[in-house]
Write an enzyme that holds these catalytic residues in place. Structure first.
Site, short mmCIF file in Angstrom:
data_model
loop_
_atom_site.label_atom_id
_atom_site.label_comp_id
_atom_site.label_asym_id
_atom_site.label_seq_id
_atom_site.Cartn_x
_atom_site.Cartn_y
_atom_site.Cartn_z
N TYR A 67 11.80 -9.86 6.63
CA TYR A 67 11.44 -8.51 7.07
C TYR A 67 12.35 -8.07 8.20
CZ TYR A 67 7.06 -9.17 4.45
OH TYR A 67 6.11 -9.41 3.47
N SER A 224 -0.44 -4.24 0.79
CA SER A 224 -0.51 -2.83 0.37
C SER A 224 -1.91 -2.49 -0.15
CB SER A 224 0.55 -2.51 -0.69
OG SER A 224 1.84 -2.65 -0.17
N LEU A 226 -3.89 -0.34 0.81
CA LEU A 226 -4.11 1.10 0.84
C LEU A 226 -3.11 1.84 -0.04
CD1 LEU A 226 -4.90 1.50 4.64
CD2 LEU A 226 -6.51 1.50 2.72
#
Length: 341
Positions: A67, A224, A226
């Site tokens: 990331y 994820s 949402l």
């Protein structure tokens, strides 16, 4: 939809991470967006958000070595391999014993981008590098991030198990693997968690992966949850995404697909208004109501959204509510691929 026999999670309740002995609060925090994929992020604000999340009761934080390094779309800033781990490590350093940190390995940086390496030698080397970037002496949950097709999953999982024996890792996880590979890995190593995308509008893992996790006693960690903000009800029909935003490459968010996918979201908004909560809180409550151990990790860079997400633990959903939401967001009702080409 009725609220009889409602399922409600208290904020102080905890979820077991498989048989590892680790337990976490029902809602964690995904930190990826603090380094990449969803536009610019302010370092100071990100650190403040992580620390405020701990104050609010969050104790499960998710990161990965890659990331910050990927450049998935034009203009995406490349902050460097390990950026997000260093950020999280700095944020929690004075409160390390209060949190459970999950991080991932297998991406191996190169001049032309990352490749995936699941060799036992790389498992050991990657773990030492993860520990150094996080500034800690142990990783609570260590995930095999992406499959290396050239190495049998049993070899990778076996090397991961050695890290537990060595005291460098407390619990083992897998990410994005299909059911057959989950079973193969679990046959040789104590796999405690599986991280996969799962939400009302992304339910592909329900057919095979979730039943395998239930049978094996593996806790699901949905990322994820949402729907990359779709399920918060804040995305409109005329939404556009900058070239530094990952969603600009995702078919679900484009053109006619976006307009179509907003229909069930509008119904979700009406449902949530009737209950005095937000659409996102209902979406998270739906996950918490699943018939297995689930620890979602919604990502955000803002303290206000951390607070809102935690409110999902106070949203009661009945069996009828869950069934109605299942129908509303049936996989056939959603258009567009999970990822772009």
């Amino acid at each position: 939809m009725t609220n009889s026999a409602a399922v409600q999670h208290e904020e102080t309740a905890t979820v077991p991470l498989g048989d590892s002995g680790l337990r976490v609060r029902p809602i964690g925090l995904g930190c990826m967006g603090m380094s990449q994929f969803y536009g610019e992020a302010d370092r100071a604000e990100s650190i403040a958000t992580i620390r405020a999340a701990i104050d609010l009761g969050v104790d499960f934080f998710d990161t990965a070595d890659v990331y910050g390094a990927a450049t998935p779309v034009a203009g995406q800033p490349n902050r460097g391999f390990g950026h997000n781990e260093r950020l999280l490590g700095e944020a929690v350093r004075s409160r390390r014993d209060e949190v459970v940190i999950g991080t991932k390995f297998s991406a191996r940086p190169g001049e032309s981008g990352s490749t995936f390496d699941g060799s036992p030698e790389y498992v050991r080397a990657a773990c030492d590098a993860n520990l150094a970037r996080l500034g800690t002496d142990r990783i609570d949950v260590y995930y095999y991030h992406r499959l290396d097709p050239g190495v049998p999953v049993e070899e990778t999982a076996g090397a991961m198990a050695e890290l537990v024996t060595a005291g460098k890792v407390r619990a083992l996880g897998l990410s994005h693997l299909p059911a057959d590979l989950v079973r193969r890995a679990a046959a040789v190593a104590p796999i405690s968690v599986l991280q996969s995308e799962y939400s009302l509008w992304e339910r592909a893992i329900e057919a095979e992966v979730l039943p395998a996790c239930r049978r094996l006693g593996i806790t699901l960690v949905p990322y994820s949850p949402l729907g990359r903000a779709m399920l918060t009800g804040t995305i409109g029909r005329d939404a556009t995404f900058s070239d530094t935003d990952f969603r600009s490459t995702v078919p679900k968010f484009q053109g006619d697909n976006l307009a179509h996918n907003l229909r069930p979201v509008e119904a979700l908004r009406a449902f949530s208004e009737q209950r005095g909560c937000t659409p996102g809180q209902v979406a998270l409550a739906w996950l918490l109501a699943q018939p297995m151990d689930v620890a979602p990790i919604p990502g955000t860079k803002r303290i206000a959204y951390v607070r809102e997400n935690l409110g999902a633990t106070a949203v009661p959903l009945s069996a009828d509510d869950v069934a109605a939401l299942n129908v509303l967001f049936a996989p056939s009702a959603i258009r567009g691929a999970q990822y772009g080409s």
